[in-house]
Design a protein around this motif. Structure first.
Motif: not given
Lengths: 293, 420, 150
Positions: B8, B10, B14-15, B18, C87-88, C90-94, C96-97, C102-103, C106
């Motif tokens: 997977r 990212p 995306s970082y 967030t 924050q990590r 949400l990015a890693e599990y997609h 956020t597009q 997003t903010p 979060v």
């Protein structure tokens, strides 16, 4: 637009301020007022009186025959209150399902009343609870039944210079079985304004005979509405499914649903009958809750 | 699974999302920047008689006020140049901006916009496309409410012999469908920022789905050579088709040029609902003939797309639709007439598949009905009629490398369809 | 009028007008650009921040009312250069597009996990009901939260 801002620390201080400036606008959670300001719907704003620092209007306290809920109590606080959930389940339900987390954290029960939306969720619950509002001005305190509080859409009996201080929720006497039910339908499961909402409270004796009942509906007139004719039709009778079906048939004569972007009057007229029926079945113990539609 | 394949990853941005580091167009604040608000009239259809901007110009903090007179080439459009940047003769939908004001802040711009005087003669509006097609209907555009396809009223597609097809069918069904207008409702409202330099070069920061296309259209409106207009397309806070054509960009470019200062125009959510493009509301009749065993034989469609006040991508969307009217199914005899009709409503534009999405709902509804009438499994009816290599679409394309059967079979397997 | 409050752990003082909304003050006067303007009516949640730990929509909060309070935005979740786990994930599990919601999303999740470290799926969905997202369909966001709390 030049606006004065005040944040009084006590009710006395707020009333003092209003005494000389009855056109000042009271601000609590802001969830109704500020959107209207942002949409430029408020053309004149001379002064803002923020009530959020008045601690005594933020309490929930239990008394002999009533519970006091301060006007500044937020929907989140009500949703988290075991006391309200047990003693006034409709009032709890209305707050628990209102808006979204951020709106519930800011919006207050007093704000919902004063905003006087025809489909105000707390308004409908408080009507069916036979609640009373405490209105304070510099020289008197008024105790007004919620039934007499609403005048028209967005208008109440609150006078200039008066503050809605809090709400009294009356408790049922000993030996009376009180059932209640709150039904609402909105466009989304979470976060949406009610298309219509129904609160019912039914007090029955041991034989299931209705001693008293109150049915309140939202969006069926310019204000939240009690359906007195239906209440009278149930009073003194043993409640069963047939009786409920029969009284629900007669509702058409007593409502004049609003027509707006959320739904048509035609649809509201249809759906409110379903909700009243469900509410009465649940409140009289004939059926369990069907939950949020 | 390898080190990369099967892992997977990212998205690269995306970082930044967030942590709040992504800079959208509205996050651009330039020194001395001006803000735009517009003047409009409260009716959906009117003839403009006079525009008086003197009251607005007198408001302290106002840098410039522009009308149609300030636009070098006022009429633009993707396929038909029928849409004014700022209208000169007619207002054709509710909320259409007529005059734009640039001021030191939004409140000042709004105060000034309210002081613009627009005299107008109210005209009868038409909202229903079927009504708009009738003779004698109020004219949204001079010369008629039906958009032209190479001189014809309809986009016409013919394959095989549809009458013969219906005659050979065991059953013929026909339904009228109507779909609702949709707003994209991306979370980021339209916004753009423009700055002009002393050489007359303009930089426009915007959230565009089509950067070069924007540049092409904006240069046309500004009558500017393409090397003098630079488009910086930043992150797009949702588009879904709604940011395919320019919207705020013409006005900020003109105002930046006029004032020499950076200019920002951000639409409110209310403006998004009133004046941004939407997915068209479509009305159509679909007649389908089929055999007892579920085989599709013939289809006839009369399709009306409500394009709103201007064409935008209307005729293009209709052309896109024609290749997809039968979805993934083979029908040898097809007769299609598609009309694009003007009404006094906000402009419709692309939204996730033009009108194709609307027609799919009808197509699949009829497949369900066919399954019921023939007593076949709904999946079997579809499987039986799937297109395959060598089939011809109604628009004459010959299909190759078709994978729809394999896809459907994989879905059947993954969803345990037959054990449900 | 001048008001003082705590912003992401720092004491700030800022001059505001009574009718200024908190979103504008954070964005234009304090440079907190993660707080987005999506609706200005309290409906979309793109402007959501924590005020004294509670999630509120800053677009329907008048700036003077936060005097003396503590405000947290996504910028404040980064401690010693380390992102918050929300924050990590949400990015890693997609989850956020396009990133515009997003903010606020979060912060809604932060408010949830502060009060309830092990929410079930229904509680997660209820907690983000006021944060509209038009890209993800919410499923990946829910999965991202579940990856933290499972």
């Amino acid at each position: 637009m030049s606006v004065q801002y005040f944040a009084p620390a006590s009710v006395e201080e707020a009333l003092q301020l209003l005494a000389g400036n009855s056109d000042y606008t009271l601000l609590a959670g802001g969830t109704d007022l500020v959107p209207r300001m942002n949409l430029r719907q408020i053309k004149v704003l001379r002064g803002l009186v923020y009530l959020g620092n008045i601690a005594e209007m933020k309490g929930i306290t239990s008394h002999n025959d009533y519970i006091f809920v301060g006007a500044l109590v937020t929907h989140s606080r009500i949703a988290a209150s075991e006391l309200i959930k047990e003693k006034a389940p409709n009032v709890w339900y209305a707050s628990y399902h209102m808006g979204t987390p951020a709106i519930r954290n800011a919006g207050t029960i007093g704000g919902n009343l004063v905003n006087a939306s025809p489909a105000g969720d707390s308004c409908v619950a408080l009507l069916a609870a036979d609640a009373r509002v405490i209105l304070k001005s510099r020289h008197e305190n008024r105790l007004v039944p919620v039934k007499e509080f609403f005048v028209d859409k967005g208008r109440t009996v609150l006078n200039p210079g008066e503050i809605l201080y809090g709400v009294q929720l009356p408790m049922a006497g000993q030996g009376i079985r009180k059932g209640s039910s709150y039904q609402r339908i909105g466009l989304l499961k979470g976060s949406s304004t009610a298309i219509t909402n129904v609160a019912a409270e039914v007090e029955q004796d041991g034989e299931g005979v209705c001693q008293a009942c109150r049915i309140a509906v939202g969006a069926m007139a310019g204000t939240p509405l009690r359906l007195a004719a239906l209440e009278e039709a149930l009073a003194g009778k043993k409640i069963d499914r047939d009786l409920i079906n029969q009284v629900v048939k007669d509702v058409d004569a007593w409502i004049n649903p609003i027509d707006d972007t959320y739904a048509t009057a035609w649809y509201r007229r249809k759906v409110v009958k379903v909700l009243i029926k469900r509410a009465l079945l649940e409140a009289s113990g004939l059926e369990g809750s069907e939950g949020e539609v | 699974m390898g080190k990369v394949i099967g892992q997977r990853l990212p998205l690269y941005d995306s970082y930044r999302h967030t942590t709040g580091q992504t800079r959208f167009t509205d996050d651009i604040y330039l020194p001395g920047m001006l803000f735009v608000k517009t003047a409009k009239i409260p009716v959906p259809h009117a003839r403009i008689l006079n525009i008086d901007t003197t009251g607005a110009e007198r408001v302290a903090g106002v840098a410039a006020v522009i009308t149609h007179k300030d636009v070098p080439n006022n009429y633009w459009g993707a396929f038909v140049q029928d849409q004014p940047v700022l209208p000169d003769k007619y207002v054709r939908f509710l909320g259409q901006p007529v005059v734009a004001v640039a001021a030191v802040d939004e409140d000042t711009a709004l105060e000034a916009a309210e002081k613009v005087k627009i005299d107008y003669e109210e005209l009868t509006p038409v909202f229903d496309p079927e009504e708009a097609m009738q003779p004698g209907a109020p004219e949204v555009h001079e010369g008629g409410n039906i958009a032209k396809f190479g001189g014809y009223d309809a986009m016409m597609v013919r394959l095989g012999d549809v009458e013969k097809g219906f005659a050979e069918s065991d059953y013929v069904i026909e339904h009228k469908f109507h779909t609702a207008m949709n707003e994209h409702a991306f979370l980021e409202p339209h916004c753009s920022v423009a700055e002009a330099d002393a050489n007359g070069h303009i930089t426009i920061y915007t959230a565009s789905q089509t950067t070069s296309w924007h540049q092409f259209l904006i240069c046309g409106v500004l009558a500017a050579p393409i090397n003098t207009v630079r488009i910086v397309s930043g992150p797009t806070g949702g588009g879904f088709g709604g940011k395919s054509n320019p919207s705020t960009e013409f006005v900020v470019a003109l105002l930046a040029k006029k004032t020499g200062k950076p200019v920002k125009w951000r639409w409110t959510r209310e403006e998004e609902f009133l004046i941004s493009t939407v997915r068209s509301a479509d009305t159509f009749w679909m007649k389908t003939g089929f055999k007892k065993d579920g085989t599709l034989v013939a289809r006839q469609i009369r399709y009306i797309q409500d394009t709103g006040a201007y064409n935008d991508f209307g005729t293009y969307g209709m052309m896109k639709l024609t290749s997809q009217i039968n979805g993934p199914y083979r029908i040898p005899n097809v007769w299609f007439d598609g009309y694009v009709v003007y009404t006094n409503k906000q402009v419709t534009g692309p939204m996730r598949g033009y009108s194709i999405t609307q027609s799919v709902s009808a197509n699949e509804t009829q497949m369900e009905i066919i399954a019921e009438m023939t007593g076949l499994d709904p999946i079997e009816v579809r499987r039986k009629n799937l297109v395959q290599d060598g089939d011809i679409l109604p628009t004459q394309q010959v299909l190759e490398a078709v994978g729809v059967r394999e896809t459907l079979d994989a879905v059947i397997k993954a969803s345990n369809w037959y054990s449900k | 009028m001048e008001i003082a409050f705590t912003l992401n752990g720092l004491a700030v003082k800022v001059d505001v007008k009574p009718a200024d909304i908190l979103t504008d003050v954070l964005r234009q006067k304090l440079g907190v650009l993660s707080v987005k303007k999506g609706c200005e009516t309290g409906d979309c949640g793109a402007c959501a921040v924590l005020v004294d730990g509670e999630l509120v929509n800053s677009c329907v909060t008048l700036a003077p009312t936060v005097a003396g309070k503590s405000i947290t935005t996504v910028e404040g979740l980064i401690v010693n250069g380390e992102m918050d786990i929300i924050q990590r994930r949400l990015a890693e599990y997609h989850g956020t597009q396009c990133g515009f919601c997003t903010p606020g999303m979060v912060m809604a999740i932060k408010a949830l996990l502060n009060g309830n470290p092990h929410p079930d799926e229904a509680e997660i969905r209820r907690a983000i009901a006021g944060n509209l997202c038009r890209c993800t369909g919410y499923q990946k966001i829910v999965e991202a939260v579940q990856s933290i709390t499972a």
